[in-house]
Design an enzyme around this catalytic site. Structure first.
Site, short mmCIF file in Angstrom:
data_model
loop_
_atom_site.label_atom_id
_atom_site.label_comp_id
_atom_site.label_asym_id
_atom_site.label_seq_id
_atom_site.Cartn_x
_atom_site.Cartn_y
_atom_site.Cartn_z
N ASP A 87 -6.69 0.19 0.43
CA ASP A 87 -7.05 0.04 -0.98
C ASP A 87 -8.05 1.13 -1.32
O ASP A 87 -8.86 1.52 -0.47
CB ASP A 87 -7.66 -1.34 -1.23
CG ASP A 87 -7.85 -1.61 -2.72
OD1 ASP A 87 -6.93 -2.18 -3.34
OD2 ASP A 87 -8.89 -1.19 -3.28
N ARG A 110 4.51 -5.98 -0.48
CA ARG A 110 4.24 -7.21 -1.24
C ARG A 110 5.47 -8.05 -1.54
O ARG A 110 5.37 -9.23 -1.84
CB ARG A 110 3.55 -6.88 -2.57
CG ARG A 110 2.16 -6.35 -2.41
CD ARG A 110 1.38 -6.48 -3.70
NE ARG A 110 1.93 -5.64 -4.76
CZ ARG A 110 1.41 -5.56 -5.97
NH1 ARG A 110 0.33 -6.26 -6.27
NH2 ARG A 110 1.93 -4.78 -6.89
N ARG A 113 4.77 2.42 -3.30
CA ARG A 113 3.45 1.82 -3.10
C ARG A 113 3.53 0.30 -3.17
O ARG A 113 4.17 -0.25 -4.05
CB ARG A 113 2.53 2.36 -4.18
CG ARG A 113 1.20 1.68 -4.28
CD ARG A 113 0.08 2.58 -3.81
NE ARG A 113 -1.23 2.02 -4.20
CZ ARG A 113 -2.03 1.39 -3.36
NH1 ARG A 113 -1.70 1.23 -2.09
NH2 ARG A 113 -3.19 0.94 -3.78
N ARG A 156 0.20 -11.60 6.32
CA ARG A 156 -1.07 -11.67 5.60
C ARG A 156 -1.66 -13.08 5.60
O ARG A 156 -2.88 -13.24 5.66
CB ARG A 156 -0.88 -11.20 4.14
CG ARG A 156 -0.86 -9.70 3.95
CD ARG A 156 -2.26 -9.10 4.03
NE ARG A 156 -3.23 -9.85 3.26
CZ ARG A 156 -3.40 -9.79 1.95
NH1 ARG A 156 -2.67 -8.98 1.25
NH2 ARG A 156 -4.32 -10.55 1.35
N TYR A 159 -14.37 1.00 -11.86
CA TYR A 159 -14.59 -0.29 -11.20
C TYR A 159 -16.08 -0.53 -10.93
O TYR A 159 -16.59 -1.63 -11.11
CB TYR A 159 -13.81 -0.37 -9.88
CG TYR A 159 -12.32 -0.56 -10.08
CD1 TYR A 159 -11.84 -1.68 -10.75
CD2 TYR A 159 -11.41 0.35 -9.59
CE1 TYR A 159 -10.48 -1.85 -10.93
CE2 TYR A 159 -10.05 0.18 -9.76
CZ TYR A 159 -9.58 -0.92 -10.43
OH TYR A 159 -8.24 -1.12 -10.61
#
Lengths: 324, 324
Positions: free
Chosen positions: B51, B6, B2, B15, B125
């Site tokens: 996300d 990045r 996952r 990005r 959240y």
């Protein structure tokens, strides 16, 4: 209940706007902050008002405790060359610490628990420069430069032994070692990199004969190893039911814990329901010291905590000498 | 792995300075971001670049993903009256999601894993308004207003089922449910407040016949319960050795995990040593999908991950149809 004072209006008044470390350095404030929750709640022991970073700040680390965030270290330890900056902690560096212990012992009729930080957790603040989610720098240091890592742990173990000894000599009846972040380590990493210096600390204060408590958050998978540290009491967070924890640590170790502090914010009924489960599960342990599973949250209503203390006293056997 | 993208320079270039949610909403970017780590690392499956907050943002919640922090929700849910603001998620609210899935499936030769958030984590959240250390508001809501809590969970389960269905229909070969923060719950709280809506989600997508994976951080004490959720695969973080996890979940559940992502930052040697332990422990599971125990950390050297993929391929049996 660690940091129980944070929930009290009299504590907020006492502290005012000053920094936490300044308050710790003033025995008049620190004695009062230690005693307030005992008076208000009628708990069976006090825990020293201090911080695990106090001995390090006293030896010259530039540490501040940022409210809601934690310790910030502006001169972190990153490489072997930083080790030269480490200066052994001397109780004379922090005379307020023992003065506070003596003052509390003189004032209170219940035992005082002194405390200090375990090397892994102290090192994580020194290496990361503050609280961390992933502890990447700390884990990188331990895995790529064992020599520096173990030298740092030796230094921190020595600091903690000195801090604990001086508290015991000043009158503390028990001590607690906070290894707050050890739960971020896998069991093999904990066993190799964190446990040895923890064992050394407990060995070096064994001769005092005071009960030794160890605690960390999220340590469910480490309980078996922590049970070999030399501590008589193992603090457990709210994630591990105490009957399950008892099965992991065996019949020689007492357990301390483990009500979810968030439930005390939810209100008395949810907290009391969960506390009854904790008390029932704790019967499976060799002995059980009721506590929260982590520090008291500042937004907790003091009346909830007072009610909980009553509940626990009403439903458990008090084994203090001379008690009912 | 996952968030493997990045760690890649080509990902950072792709990005640029835009927000994460804007990137997810642009299929050209999202397809490329999904494919990059597969091309670079030669892993056996892709995970959708998206996300867990995407479906909620698409139904009108004011969500932003703050770099290094997480989702911030500026119109949180706190009381029953806030429930009136919940609008069912429709795949047409987020056409880019299925467009990205179709584009990835057309481009890649490996299976694509779709995903969504589990109700407890999504609710945390929405209720807290962002990431939280203690989840106090969330736990207070569940313990003081069950009706509102379960209504919120029903809504979130429905949203997640819709999001997963549309991903499967667009070509996802497996799905993963992220219950990232469930590990902050005690087992009784998880069983009562979080597990039922999770079970419902897995039931409602069972007829598609795709493998269902569930994952959360710090869930060692919840593994037995999570094994009853209906998932075929249980993701485990690095805290629980896989042989121990296998003993808790029984012989019907495959395990996914669980190398500490911080060790990949430390370097290839520490990561490889730990990976070999993971592979050995994984042999005790009914089946084992090698993975990190949490997301890839942005500071990871891509060469370390490439080396790890080679190591895993060299030392494990590839059971994909037609594989060696």
């Amino acid at each position: 209940m660690r940091q129980a004072g944070r929930s009290l209006p009299e504590y907020r008044e006492l502290r005012g706007q000053g920094s936490l470390l300044d308050a710790v350095r003033d025995p008049a404030i620190a004695i009062e902050a230690t005693c307030q929750p005992v008076r208000r709640y009628g708990v069976d022991a006090a825990i020293l008002f201090s911080d695990i970073m106090v001995p390090l700040a006293a030896t010259g680390f530039d540490v501040e405790i940022e409210p809601g965030k934690g310790p910030i270290v502006s001169n972190p330890i990153r490489t072997s060359s930083d080790l030269g900056r480490l200066r052994p902690f001397d109780p004379a560096d922090a005379p307020y610490l023992t003065e506070t212990v003596r003052g509390v012992v003189a004032e209170l009729g219940v035992p005082l628990i002194g405390f200090a930080g375990a090397p892994f957790t102290l090192a994580s603040y020194l290496v990361e420069g503050g609280p961390s989610r992933d502890h990447v720098r700390t884990k990188a240091l331990m895995h790529t430069d064992e020599k520096t890592w173990f030298a740092l742990c030796d230094y921190l173990a020595e600091t903690t032994v000195t801090a604990l000894r001086s508290q015991i000599e000043a009158g503390a009846s028990a001590i607690q070692l906070f290894d707050s972040w050890s739960g971020t380590l896998s069991p093999p990493d904990y066993e190799h990199f964190a446990l040895p210096s923890t064992k050394r600390i407990f060995e070096e204060i064994a001769s005092f004969g005071v009960p030794r408590i160890i605690f960390g958050v999220g340590t469910g998978e480490l309980l078996e190893l922590m049970a070999t540290s030399g501590a008589e009491v193992l603090g457990v967070d709210w994630r591990v039911p105490l009957d399950r924890a008892a099965g992991r640590v065996g019949p020689q170790i007492a357990l301390q814990g483990n009500l979810d502090p968030a439930l005390c914010v939810a209100g008395y009924e949810p907290a009391a329901t969960a506390a009854r489960l904790v008390l029932a599960a704790g019967k499976k342990a060799a002995a059980h010291i009721f506590n929260l599973g982590h520090g008291v949250l500042p937004e907790t209503d003091p009346e909830v905590l007072r009610g909980l203390v009553e509940l626990v006293h009403a439903t458990s056997v008090d084994q203090r000498p001379g008690a009912r």
